[in-house]
Design a protein around this motif. Structure first.
Motif, PDB file in Angstrom:
ATOM      1  N   THR A  67      -9.456   0.746 -49.292  1.00  0.00           N
ATOM      2  CA  THR A  67      -9.710   0.939 -47.867  1.00  0.00           C
ATOM      3  C   THR A  67     -10.408  -0.263 -47.258  1.00  0.00           C
ATOM      4  O   THR A  67      -9.976  -0.807 -46.235  1.00  0.00           O
ATOM      5  N   VAL A  68     -11.517  -0.701 -47.863  1.00  0.00           N
ATOM      6  CA  VAL A  68     -12.273  -1.813 -47.282  1.00  0.00           C
ATOM      7  C   VAL A  68     -11.539  -3.137 -47.507  1.00  0.00           C
ATOM      8  O   VAL A  68     -11.348  -3.926 -46.572  1.00  0.00           O
ATOM      9  N   TRP A  69     -11.138  -3.395 -48.738  1.00  0.00           N
ATOM     10  CA  TRP A  69     -10.526  -4.690 -49.084  1.00  0.00           C
ATOM     11  C   TRP A  69      -9.200  -4.910 -48.358  1.00  0.00           C
ATOM     12  O   TRP A  69      -8.957  -5.986 -47.814  1.00  0.00           O
ATOM     13  N   THR A  70      -8.366  -3.870 -48.339  1.00  0.00           N
ATOM     14  CA  THR A  70      -7.022  -4.020 -47.779  1.00  0.00           C
ATOM     15  C   THR A  70      -6.949  -3.645 -46.309  1.00  0.00           C
ATOM     16  O   THR A  70      -6.471  -4.426 -45.476  1.00  0.00           O
ATOM     17  N   LYS A  71      -7.454  -2.447 -45.949  1.00  0.00           N
ATOM     18  CA  LYS A  71      -7.281  -1.953 -44.588  1.00  0.00           C
ATOM     19  C   LYS A  71      -8.272  -2.565 -43.599  1.00  0.00           C
ATOM     20  O   LYS A  71      -7.909  -2.874 -42.468  1.00  0.00           O
ATOM     21  N   VAL A  72      -9.538  -2.699 -44.011  1.00  0.00           N
ATOM     22  CA  VAL A  72     -10.556  -3.203 -43.083  1.00  0.00           C
ATOM     23  C   VAL A  72     -10.599  -4.723 -43.076  1.00  0.00           C
ATOM     24  O   VAL A  72     -10.556  -5.361 -42.016  1.00  0.00           O
ATOM     25  N   LEU A  73     -10.679  -5.335 -44.256  1.00  0.00           N
ATOM     26  CA  LEU A  73     -10.789  -6.792 -44.348  1.00  0.00           C
ATOM     27  C   LEU A  73      -9.439  -7.495 -44.349  1.00  0.00           C
ATOM     28  O   LEU A  73      -9.376  -8.698 -44.062  1.00  0.00           O
ATOM     29  N   GLY A  74      -8.380  -6.783 -44.697  1.00  0.00           N
ATOM     30  CA  GLY A  74      -7.050  -7.380 -44.704  1.00  0.00           C
ATOM     31  C   GLY A  74      -6.876  -8.488 -45.719  1.00  0.00           C
ATOM     32  O   GLY A  74      -6.225  -9.501 -45.434  1.00  0.00           O
ATOM     33  N   LEU A  75      -7.415  -8.299 -46.931  1.00  0.00           N
ATOM     34  CA  LEU A  75      -7.366  -9.345 -47.954  1.00  0.00           C
ATOM     35  C   LEU A  75      -6.272  -9.132 -48.986  1.00  0.00           C
ATOM     36  O   LEU A  75      -6.265  -9.784 -50.026  1.00  0.00           O
ATOM     37  N   GLY A  76      -5.367  -8.220 -48.709  1.00  0.00           N
ATOM     38  CA  GLY A  76      -4.260  -8.008 -49.635  1.00  0.00           C
ATOM     39  C   GLY A  76      -4.551  -6.912 -50.644  1.00  0.00           C
ATOM     40  O   GLY A  76      -5.316  -5.979 -50.376  1.00  0.00           O
ATOM     41  N   LEU A  77      -3.953  -7.032 -51.812  1.00  0.00           N
ATOM     42  CA  LEU A  77      -4.096  -6.015 -52.854  1.00  0.00           C
ATOM     43  C   LEU A  77      -5.546  -5.930 -53.331  1.00  0.00           C
ATOM     44  O   LEU A  77      -6.176  -6.932 -53.649  1.00  0.00           O
ATOM     45  N   ALA A  78      -6.068  -4.715 -53.391  1.00  0.00           N
ATOM     46  CA  ALA A  78      -7.465  -4.511 -53.762  1.00  0.00           C
ATOM     47  C   ALA A  78      -7.683  -4.725 -55.254  1.00  0.00           C
ATOM     48  O   ALA A  78      -6.890  -4.241 -56.078  1.00  0.00           O
ATOM     49  N   PRO A  79      -8.750  -5.424 -55.651  1.00  0.00           N
ATOM     50  CA  PRO A  79      -9.035  -5.624 -57.084  1.00  0.00           C
ATOM     51  C   PRO A  79      -9.414  -4.334 -57.797  1.00  0.00           C
ATOM     52  O   PRO A  79      -9.161  -4.186 -58.990  1.00  0.00           O
ATOM     53  N   PHE A  80     -10.038  -3.399 -57.076  1.00  0.00           N
ATOM     54  CA  PHE A  80     -10.462  -2.129 -57.672  1.00  0.00           C
ATOM     55  C   PHE A  80      -9.562  -1.025 -57.117  1.00  0.00           C
ATOM     56  O   PHE A  80      -9.390  -0.918 -55.908  1.00  0.00           O
TER      57      PHE A  80
END
Length: 281
Positions: free
Chosen positions: A231-244
């Motif tokens: 949610t945070v990594w991909t949807k909020v920050l838009g950084l691609g595939l989440a590491p966790f």
């Protein structure tokens, strides 16, 4: 078939979410305040009892509200957008359900209750945060308590900073489901506060160093893994595939925080002064 799983996508995600919600509620600051703002032990027990009953009632209400929303809203076209999504987003589901069930009167009542609840929680968290920063963090760094005037200034300044941070985060998470935000908060509370609360009550060998190390580890690990989640990594920050892969890291961070508290308390326990011990032959 309607998908109602949300961010609990599989067994591990669901278990982690359940751990965070179950144990995190006891670790929330505005719940812990009930132990510190009462006259005596009897008042503390009553306060916790009433809080537990209200929290339990809240979680029980999730079942009829959730399944009632699925049953009634999916066929209520005036509450749905052309693409089938709920008007106003998923956070408006309870408001729409109230209007369907009880009309404008019930919708107004639920809206007022929601606003009052949000205001009460925000005030409680601001008070808890400002109090902790003043009486624990700043006073601990100074090595002595603050005088009344300095304490008042510090409380106001800290509350203003926390308010600004809350507004910035609210803007960043504006489009997210409030259920995820609750799960995120309880997951962090379960990792940082709950292990300390339980060990302080039931394990007399918990040391100050163990409590600090476990609480700090639980806080940092839960926040880090939450940010690295989808949610945070991909949807909020838009950084691609989440590491966790999971939004709630409680299944990992809660046991880890308990372990850190235990290990540090054992390793850093006070050494007994043999000279002060009466040896009997």
């Amino acid at each position: 078939m309607l998908n109602i799983r949300g961010f609990a996508r599989d067994g591990i995600a669901t278990t982690s979410l359940a751990i965070g919600v179950l144990f995190g509620t006891a670790g929330l600051p505005h719940i812990l305040m009930r132990f510190l703002t009462v006259r005596d032990e009897r008042a503390a027990r009553l306060s916790v009892f009433y809080a537990t009953c209200l929290i339990g009632l809240f979680f029980i209400m999730l079942l009829p509200i959730g399944f009632g929303s699925i049953s009634l809203l999916r066929d209520a076209s005036r509450h749905l957008a052309p693409d089938g999504s709920v008007l106003g987003g998923t956070n408006m589901v309870a408001i729409h359900l109230a209007e369907i069930v009880g009309g404008s009167a019930l919708m107004g009542f639920v809206t007022a209750v929601a606003f009052a609840t949000i205001l009460a929680v925000v005030c409680g968290l601001l008070i808890a945060g400002a109090s902790a920063a003043t009486n624990d963090l700043i006073a601990g760094l100074r090595g002595r308590p603050l005088d009344e005037r300095s304490k008042l200034i510090t409380v106001r300044f800290t509350a203003a900073i926390l308010g600004v941070i809350a507004v910035v985060l609210a803007i960043a998470f504006e489009g997210q489901n409030v259920a995820y935000l609750i799960a995120m908060a309880t997951s962090i509370a379960a990792s940082a506060n709950f292990p300390l609360l339980i060990l302080a009550i039931y394990w007399p060998r918990l040391s100050t160093a163990g409590a600090l190390a476990g609480g700090a580890f639980g806080l940092l690990s839960s926040v880090t893994l939450t940010v690295m989640g989808p949610t945070v990594w991909t949807k909020v920050l838009g950084l691609g595939l989440a590491p966790f892969p999971y939004d709630s890291p409680a299944i990992l961070t809660v046991p880890a925080a308990f372990l850190v508290c235990f290990v540090v308390s054992i390793l850093k326990r006070p050494v007994m002064d043999l000279a002060s011990v009466d040896l009997v032959n």
